[in-house]
Write an enzyme that holds these catalytic residues in place. Structure first.
Site: not given
Length: 338
Positions: A29, A49, A53-54, A75, A79, A89, A108, A161
């Protein structure tokens, strides 16, 4: 057809210097709005991504742009790209999503931060971490200032989280101290706007979808708990402004709207704006759900001149218009299929 949720840029103007920008979680989002704004400003954007969820649909309008690249990558793995700055993000942000796989959420947040910091260290580029107001937990100080260390349950269902983001902040500062890496940390308070998923699981999208469908609007607890909701355009403006600031401005900085509202008053306002006949019902409050939440944004205002510009009524009206079109499209698709 789902409308393009991203309006034309407001405060961020086109620039003469084109930068190569990496946005992890760029199909989410907030990330999709950020990618669009950076493209509008003239930059080259690599959007990364893993689509947990994306959504590809969130950046579909950018796919044919010559300065946009989409990479399917997790991620938690290193990378290898060459860029001039990094916005990190990547991480599910809704409790409904990050609690589905808490171990992956923690990986993550932590491994993703390490991998992006290592990339920034190798490239010697500036990196911004999207942290969260959740690092304050269920706060005992109100409003929350950046100097408050928080009241977080380290073993609760939200800990994957909350603690993941707290650890990421620690890593960012350790890289800054040990390697003189230029960092930026933004603590994001509740953000909403066009482009949210209908199944996002966050309160604004939940209430709007329920109101538009005429379903009961479910309020956790008695609805007296408060939040401060920031419109997505304002949040993106703040992120870009922070990234563009002097290297001496590292954060963490609170970014959010200090206009505090109760969850019950939010539900009533959405019912009013939508003209819905939905009734408001109450259900059990989730474990560790914060009672109060309001940012002190004095530091962001003083250090980079940022404060939100879009009020709650205007922001909700724009967001509801987006969901009205989305729900109508979903109904039309069902009729066509039938």
């Amino acid at each position: 057809m789902t409308p393009d949720p991203r309006p034309s840029p407001t405060t961020i103007k086109s620039c003469s210097e084109t930068r190569r920008v990496l946005v992890t979680g760029g199909a989410g989002f907030l990330g999709s709005h950020l990618c669009a704004r950076l493209i509008d400003a003239g930059h080259r954007v690599t959007c990364v991504d893993n689509f947990s969820t994306g959504r590809r649909a969130a950046v579909a309008h950018l796919m044919d742009h010559r300065r946009f690249e989409l990479m399917d990558h997790d991620v938690t793995n290193p990378l290898n790209v060459v860029v001039d700055e990094i916005y990190n993000l990547a991480c599910p942000a809704s409790p409904a999503h990050y609690q589905l796989d808490p171990i992956q959420t923690l990986k993550t947040a932590v491994l993703g931060a390490i991998n992006m910091l290592e990339l920034a260290r190798l490239l010697r580029v500036k990196i911004l971490q999207a942290s969260t107001s959740e690092i304050y937990g269920d706060p005992q100080i109100h409003p929350q200032t950046e100097g408050y260390w928080g009241n977080v349950n380290p073993v609760g269902p939200r800990s994957c989280y909350n603690e993941g983001k707290r650890c990421a902040e620690t890593l960012f500062y350790d890289y800054h101290r040990q390697y003189a890496l230029p960092i930026k940390i933004i603590r994001i308070f509740n953000t909403y706007g066009p482009g949210m998923r209908p199944d996002d699981g966050r309160v604004v999208s939940n209430f709007i979808i329920q109101a538009l469908k005429g379903e009961p609007i479910t309020v956790f607890g008695d609805g007296t708990q408060t939040r401060s909701f920031c419109y997505v355009d304002d949040m993106v403006d703040g992120m870009i402004r922070l990234m563009s600031s002097s290297d001496s401005v590292t954060g963490p900085l609170n970014f959010g709207n200090p206009d505090e509202v109760s969850i019950l008053s939010l539900a009533r306002e959405i019912v009013t704006i939508t003209g819905s006949t939905s009734e408001i019902v109450f259900t059990r409050k989730p474990i560790d759900d914060p009672t109060l939440r309001r940012p002190d944004i004095a530091a962001a205002r003083d250090q980079i001149g940022w404060q939100p510009a879009v009020g709650m009524e205007e922001g909700l009206t724009r967001t509801i218009s987006y969901f009205v079109t989305m729900v109508a499209g979903m109904r039309s698709a069902r009729v066509t299929e039938a």
